[in-house]
Design an enzyme around this catalytic site. Sequence first.
Site, short mmCIF file in Angstrom:
data_model
loop_
_atom_site.label_atom_id
_atom_site.label_comp_id
_atom_site.label_asym_id
_atom_site.label_seq_id
_atom_site.Cartn_x
_atom_site.Cartn_y
_atom_site.Cartn_z
N TYR A 17 0.80 -1.23 0.00
CA TYR A 17 0.00 0.00 0.00
C TYR A 17 0.83 1.28 0.00
CZ TYR A 17 -3.86 -3.08 1.11
OH TYR A 17 -4.79 -4.07 1.07
N ASP A 19 3.10 2.76 -2.01
CA ASP A 19 3.21 3.64 -3.18
C ASP A 19 1.94 4.48 -3.36
OD1 ASP A 19 5.61 2.44 -3.47
OD2 ASP A 19 5.08 1.20 -5.18
N ARG A 274 5.81 -0.43 9.09
CA ARG A 274 6.62 -1.08 8.06
C ARG A 274 6.73 -0.15 6.84
NH1 ARG A 274 2.12 -5.26 5.43
NH2 ARG A 274 1.60 -3.85 3.71
N GLU A 276 7.26 2.52 4.17
CA GLU A 276 7.64 3.92 4.13
C GLU A 276 6.59 4.85 4.76
OE1 GLU A 276 9.41 5.21 0.49
OE2 GLU A 276 8.63 7.24 0.68
O1 TRH Z 1 2.31 -1.29 2.41
P1 TRH Z 1 3.74 -1.03 2.65
O2 TRH Z 1 4.54 -2.20 2.98
O3 TRH Z 1 4.35 -0.30 1.42
C1 TRH Z 1 5.61 -0.63 0.88
C2 TRH Z 1 6.59 0.50 1.12
O4 TRH Z 1 6.10 1.77 0.88
C3 TRH Z 1 7.81 0.29 0.26
O5 TRH Z 1 8.64 1.44 0.33
C4 TRH Z 1 7.39 0.03 -1.18
O6 TRH Z 1 8.45 -0.19 -1.97
C5 TRH Z 1 6.51 -1.21 -1.20
O7 TRH Z 1 5.36 -0.94 -0.47
C6 TRH Z 1 6.13 -1.65 -2.60
O8 TRH Z 1 3.91 -0.01 3.87
P2 TRH Z 1 3.56 1.53 4.01
O9 TRH Z 1 4.46 2.33 3.14
O10 TRH Z 1 3.56 1.84 5.43
O11 TRH Z 1 2.08 1.68 3.46
C7 TRH Z 1 0.98 1.26 4.17
C8 TRH Z 1 -0.15 2.25 3.98
O12 TRH Z 1 -1.34 1.73 4.52
C9 TRH Z 1 0.08 3.58 4.68
O13 TRH Z 1 -0.42 4.63 3.86
C10 TRH Z 1 -0.76 3.48 5.94
C11 TRH Z 1 -1.91 2.68 5.42
N1 TRH Z 1 -2.71 1.92 6.38
C12 TRH Z 1 -4.05 2.21 6.45
O14 TRH Z 1 -4.54 3.12 5.75
N2 TRH Z 1 -4.83 1.46 7.26
C13 TRH Z 1 -4.32 0.48 8.06
O15 TRH Z 1 -5.09 -0.17 8.80
C14 TRH Z 1 -2.92 0.22 7.99
C15 TRH Z 1 -2.34 -0.85 8.87
C16 TRH Z 1 -2.15 0.95 7.13
#
Ligand code: TRH
Length: 381
Positions: A17, A19, A274, A276
């Site tokens: 999520y 990106d 986790r 970014e």
């Molecule tokens: O989902 P991610 O693991 O995204 C990753 C990283 O961004 C990484 O750099 C990239 O290369 C890869 O994807 C492909 O973790 P991240 O970045 O924290 O994104 C999660 C998103 O989800 C963030 O915007 C917060 C959101 N979120 C919610 O909206 N609701 C929820 O309940 C949770 C747990 C997260």
Amino acid sequence: MATGRNWDIFCTVVDNYGDIGVAWRLARQLAAEHGLNVRLWVDDLVSFHHLYSAINPDQPEQSVEGVNVRRWETPFPDTLPADVVIEAFGCELPQNYLAAMAATQPRPVWVNLEYLSAEDWVGGCHGLPSPHPRLPLTQYFYFPGFTTHTGSLLREAGLIERRKKFQHDPAAQAEFWTWLGVKPVPDALRVSLFGYENAAVPALLKAWSSGGQPVQCLVPKSKLLPQVAEFFGATSLIPGDQPQHGNLTLHVLPFFPQARYDELLWACDLNFVRGEDSLVRALWAACPLVWQIYPQQDDAHQEKLDAFLTSYCAGLSPPAAQALQDFWRAWNTGQGAGRVWEQYRQHLVEMDEHACRWVECQLKNMDLAANLVQFCQSKIK
Ligand code: TRH
């Protein structure tokens, strides 16, 4: 002459999520705070819908919070390019769009929004131009980061004020827990747990269940849920489940809308995050946090993790810095998290104060969207 008011942001959803999480925050902020006309092109509206329920995955074009959201179709329809084109995380623009950019006068400002890193080299590469090998176009590298030599971090207007208000308002917090359907356990350490598959999960849950302080753990749906289920001897866990073991009470939550996820981070004493975007949101929450970095091939992520640890630990006492580094490394390697948990827990008060100071220090930097607007305006001919 280009006005600089029309922006296109392109985003592909790789496998998580982050990106789309970042691209959506940026798009929304550019429209709301800078009055720009933003089109956000996304290849996967279903994932987008999980983050933001107002998105209709079946709708190829929709207007949401002032942003024109477009499904990125293949083949890509012929489109007049915007004044500024943001390619999020090297997602590669459609060939016909690129050709249209090359044929437009004046040429659009073209920016590749890169991933976040605390590594030293980032400051030296931020803003550098890279000419296209064939077309008369220049792309600029734009790096988020933690220093004034980078594009800094996304931070929408009013975020810190809203967070502080929530954290000082017991009634708002009580309303939040009621909305969640979670009854706070008295004197418990409240922990949110979001992450990738992680072999460290069982040892950590064991340490929590047998530890002296009750732990109330909130787990939004994510890739580590199967390992949590395994610890409780269940084949699976679903939102609403509240298994208990010793001093550990666990609540399985649905995946939240982005705004409500912020409140979860603000309401907890410790947040596991986790990738970014959740890292940045947990940092702005000004609470202790544990970061699981997105794993890359050949362990390339280790240097990124070390760089962030060095930068984040500056100002902590040596024992607290050691405890933080030991625990984060254990969590990221999947080994020894149960063993080093107690040592980490003992420094949580200092880490909490440190997290607040870290935010105040970062607030001296402009936010990423404002920096980016300024950068692109300076390139418009
Ligand atoms: O989902 P991610 O693991 O995204 C990753 C990283 O961004 C990484 O750099 C990239 O290369 C890869 O994807 C492909 O973790 P991240 O970045 O924290 O994104 C999660 C998103 O989800 C963030 O915007 C917060 C959101 N979120 C919610 O909206 N609701 C929820 O309940 C949770 C747990 C997260």
